[in-house]
Design a protein around this motif. Structure first.
Motif, mmCIF file in Angstrom:
data_model
loop_
_atom_site.group_PDB
_atom_site.id
_atom_site.type_symbol
_atom_site.label_atom_id
_atom_site.label_comp_id
_atom_site.label_asym_id
_atom_site.label_seq_id
_atom_site.Cartn_x
_atom_site.Cartn_y
_atom_site.Cartn_z
ATOM 1 N N VAL A 4 62.683 3.338 4.074
ATOM 2 C CA VAL A 4 62.598 3.665 5.370
ATOM 3 C C VAL A 4 61.223 3.046 5.775
ATOM 4 O O VAL A 4 60.156 3.698 5.744
ATOM 5 N N GLU A 5 61.479 1.863 6.600
ATOM 6 C CA GLU A 5 60.052 1.311 7.172
ATOM 7 C C GLU A 5 60.198 1.219 8.551
ATOM 8 O O GLU A 5 60.950 0.305 9.390
ATOM 9 N N VAL A 6 59.658 2.449 9.356
ATOM 10 C CA VAL A 6 59.908 2.471 10.749
ATOM 11 C C VAL A 6 59.297 1.298 11.709
ATOM 12 O O VAL A 6 59.828 0.916 12.545
ATOM 13 N N HIS A 7 58.244 0.632 11.317
ATOM 14 C CA HIS A 7 57.476 -0.344 11.705
ATOM 15 C C HIS A 7 58.572 -1.673 12.016
ATOM 16 O O HIS A 7 58.482 -2.466 12.867
ATOM 17 N N HIS A 8 59.033 -1.947 11.008
ATOM 18 C CA HIS A 8 60.374 -2.906 10.958
ATOM 19 C C HIS A 8 61.457 -2.413 12.018
ATOM 20 O O HIS A 8 61.936 -3.643 12.696
ATOM 21 N N ALA A 9 61.794 -1.524 11.894
ATOM 22 C CA ALA A 9 62.829 -1.003 12.975
ATOM 23 C C ALA A 9 62.437 -1.222 14.192
ATOM 24 O O ALA A 9 63.243 -1.675 15.217
ATOM 25 N N PRO A 49 61.495 -12.929 -1.979
ATOM 26 C CA PRO A 49 60.454 -13.799 -2.444
ATOM 27 C C PRO A 49 60.046 -14.491 -1.204
ATOM 28 O O PRO A 49 60.483 -14.845 -0.147
ATOM 29 N N PRO A 50 58.511 -14.974 -1.156
ATOM 30 C CA PRO A 50 57.753 -14.866 -2.291
ATOM 31 C C PRO A 50 56.797 -13.710 -2.390
ATOM 32 O O PRO A 50 56.008 -13.194 -3.390
ATOM 33 N N GLY A 51 56.676 -12.840 -1.177
ATOM 34 C CA GLY A 51 55.660 -11.505 -1.033
ATOM 35 C C GLY A 51 56.201 -10.483 -0.900
ATOM 36 O O GLY A 51 55.754 -9.388 -1.353
ATOM 37 N N PHE A 52 57.720 -10.420 -0.958
ATOM 38 C CA PHE A 52 58.511 -9.072 -1.182
ATOM 39 C C PHE A 52 57.869 -7.965 -0.051
ATOM 40 O O PHE A 52 57.603 -6.809 -0.393
ATOM 41 N N SER A 53 57.556 -8.517 1.222
ATOM 42 C CA SER A 53 57.186 -7.640 2.207
ATOM 43 C C SER A 53 57.924 -7.640 3.352
ATOM 44 O O SER A 53 59.051 -6.724 3.592
ATOM 45 N N ALA A 54 57.772 -8.545 4.237
ATOM 46 C CA ALA A 54 59.001 -8.779 5.568
ATOM 47 C C ALA A 54 59.449 -9.986 5.677
ATOM 48 O O ALA A 54 59.664 -10.450 6.655
ATOM 49 N N GLU A 55 59.633 -10.693 4.431
ATOM 50 C CA GLU A 55 60.368 -11.980 4.558
ATOM 51 C C GLU A 55 61.548 -11.920 5.292
ATOM 52 O O GLU A 55 62.135 -13.084 5.928
ATOM 53 N N GLY A 56 62.610 -10.930 5.243
ATOM 54 C CA GLY A 56 63.678 -10.774 5.643
ATOM 55 C C GLY A 56 63.534 -10.699 7.423
ATOM 56 O O GLY A 56 64.386 -11.533 7.782
ATOM 57 N N LEU A 61 66.503 6.448 9.806
ATOM 58 C CA LEU A 61 65.409 5.639 10.652
ATOM 59 C C LEU A 61 65.365 6.180 12.056
ATOM 60 O O LEU A 61 64.277 6.239 12.600
ATOM 61 N N VAL A 62 66.617 6.373 12.597
ATOM 62 C CA VAL A 62 66.461 6.975 14.016
ATOM 63 C C VAL A 62 65.757 8.071 13.969
ATOM 64 O O VAL A 62 64.736 8.451 14.936
ATOM 65 N N ALA A 63 65.961 9.098 13.169
ATOM 66 C CA ALA A 63 65.155 10.373 12.976
ATOM 67 C C ALA A 63 63.864 10.072 12.860
ATOM 68 O O ALA A 63 62.902 10.775 13.677
ATOM 69 N N ARG A 64 63.353 9.126 12.010
ATOM 70 C CA ARG A 64 61.886 8.937 11.934
ATOM 71 C C ARG A 64 61.265 8.307 13.134
ATOM 72 O O ARG A 64 60.396 8.412 13.440
ATOM 73 N N LEU A 65 62.053 7.295 13.808
ATOM 74 C CA LEU A 65 61.633 6.764 15.323
ATOM 75 C C LEU A 65 61.513 7.937 16.164
ATOM 76 O O LEU A 65 60.530 7.923 16.744
ATOM 77 N N VAL A 66 62.318 8.811 16.185
ATOM 78 C CA VAL A 66 62.190 9.978 17.117
ATOM 79 C C VAL A 66 60.890 10.858 16.852
ATOM 80 O O VAL A 66 60.152 11.170 17.786
ATOM 81 N N ALA A 67 60.757 11.054 15.754
ATOM 82 C CA ALA A 67 59.582 12.009 14.969
ATOM 83 C C ALA A 67 58.214 11.260 15.308
ATOM 84 O O ALA A 67 57.374 11.773 15.705
ATOM 85 N N ARG A 68 58.356 9.901 15.054
ATOM 86 C CA ARG A 68 57.194 9.185 15.342
ATOM 87 C C ARG A 68 56.867 9.065 16.772
ATOM 88 O O ARG A 68 55.481 9.125 17.141
ATOM 89 N N ARG A 69 57.777 8.864 17.516
ATOM 90 C CA ARG A 69 57.536 9.058 18.967
ATOM 91 C C ARG A 69 56.831 10.379 19.588
ATOM 92 O O ARG A 69 56.006 10.378 20.335
ATOM 93 N N ARG A 70 57.155 11.479 18.792
ATOM 94 C CA ARG A 70 56.767 12.689 19.249
ATOM 95 C C ARG A 70 55.346 13.067 18.742
ATOM 96 O O ARG A 70 54.565 13.525 19.392
#
Length: 214
Positions: free
Chosen positions: A86-91, A56-63, A134-143
């Motif tokens: 799995v949220e790559v942008h936060h990682a 709360p309150p937005g349930f987005s990136a408060e953490g 998340l690591v796998a997604r990060l590598v894929a995103r970079r490629r």
């Protein structure tokens, strides 16, 4: 090792507290949102904080915003973020904006008590822990996003010298190539980077900007 928890789901938070207690941690505080956790941390800093990414309150990136506030207030605290997603942008934010002592795990990993406890201790000790998925997604995103992957080693070398402000003639002299060969490499670089024919010097600037961003 002392740990504080933040999660708006009471049952999950209590279960996590039990898990951490069972593997040797002392839970010194629990909170249902970032503001409450920040107050607890300031009053009695733990060794590590385990924080739900969406609260709360937005349930987005408060953490992660709370993690940043904690790091600014008490730099030595380890920060473990948990998420169902799995949220790559936060990682990426954790890896680029925080100087170690951070982690990002999917909540499913909490079921492995020993591994989870080990990861929390690593974060408290200053290491960075990122979930394998998340690591796998990060590598894929970079490629997917790195346009320089299309370039040959020689083209990369030419582009690197272009980024230093060298003319084609200077690049040719530096790499012991004919000027026509360098011109051919430059044309190929423009093509592979998707820089269409317009103004030759403008494309040169765009190519250098692409190199610097990568």
């Amino acid at each position: 090792m002392r740990v504080m928890l933040a999660d708006d789901a009471v049952l999950f938070r209590e279960g996590m507290a039990r898990v951490l207690t069972d593997v040797g941690f002392t839970v010194t505080g629990q909170a249902g949102d970032g503001a409450a956790l920040l107050g607890l941390v300031r009053a009695d800093p733990p060794d590590v904080a385990v924080i739900d990414l969406r609260m709360p309150p937005g349930f987005s990136a408060e953490g992660i915003d709370t993690a940043a506030a904690i790091r600014a207030t008490v730099p030595g605290i380890g920060l473990m973020l948990l998420s169902q997603y799995v949220e790559v942008h936060h990682a990426l934010r954790l890896m680029t904006e925080f100087d170690g002592g951070v982690g990002y795990l999917l909540k499913d990993r909490v079921s492995d008590l020993v591994a989870f406890g080990t990861d929390v201790r690593k974060v408290a000790g200053g290491a960075t822990v990122i979930d394998p998925e998340l690591v796998a997604r990060l590598v894929a995103r970079r490629r997917e996003l790195d346009p320089l992957d299309k370039l040959t080693d020689r083209e990369r070398a030419v582009l690197a010298l272009m980024a230093q402000g060298l003319s084609n003639a200077a690049v040719a002299a530096d790499l012991y190539l004919a000027i026509k060969t360098v011109e051919a490499h430059v044309t190929s670089i423009f093509s592979k980077l998707g820089l269409v024919q317009h103004d030759r010097e403008h494309r040169r600037v765009l190519a250098v900007l692409t190199f610097l961003r990568a």
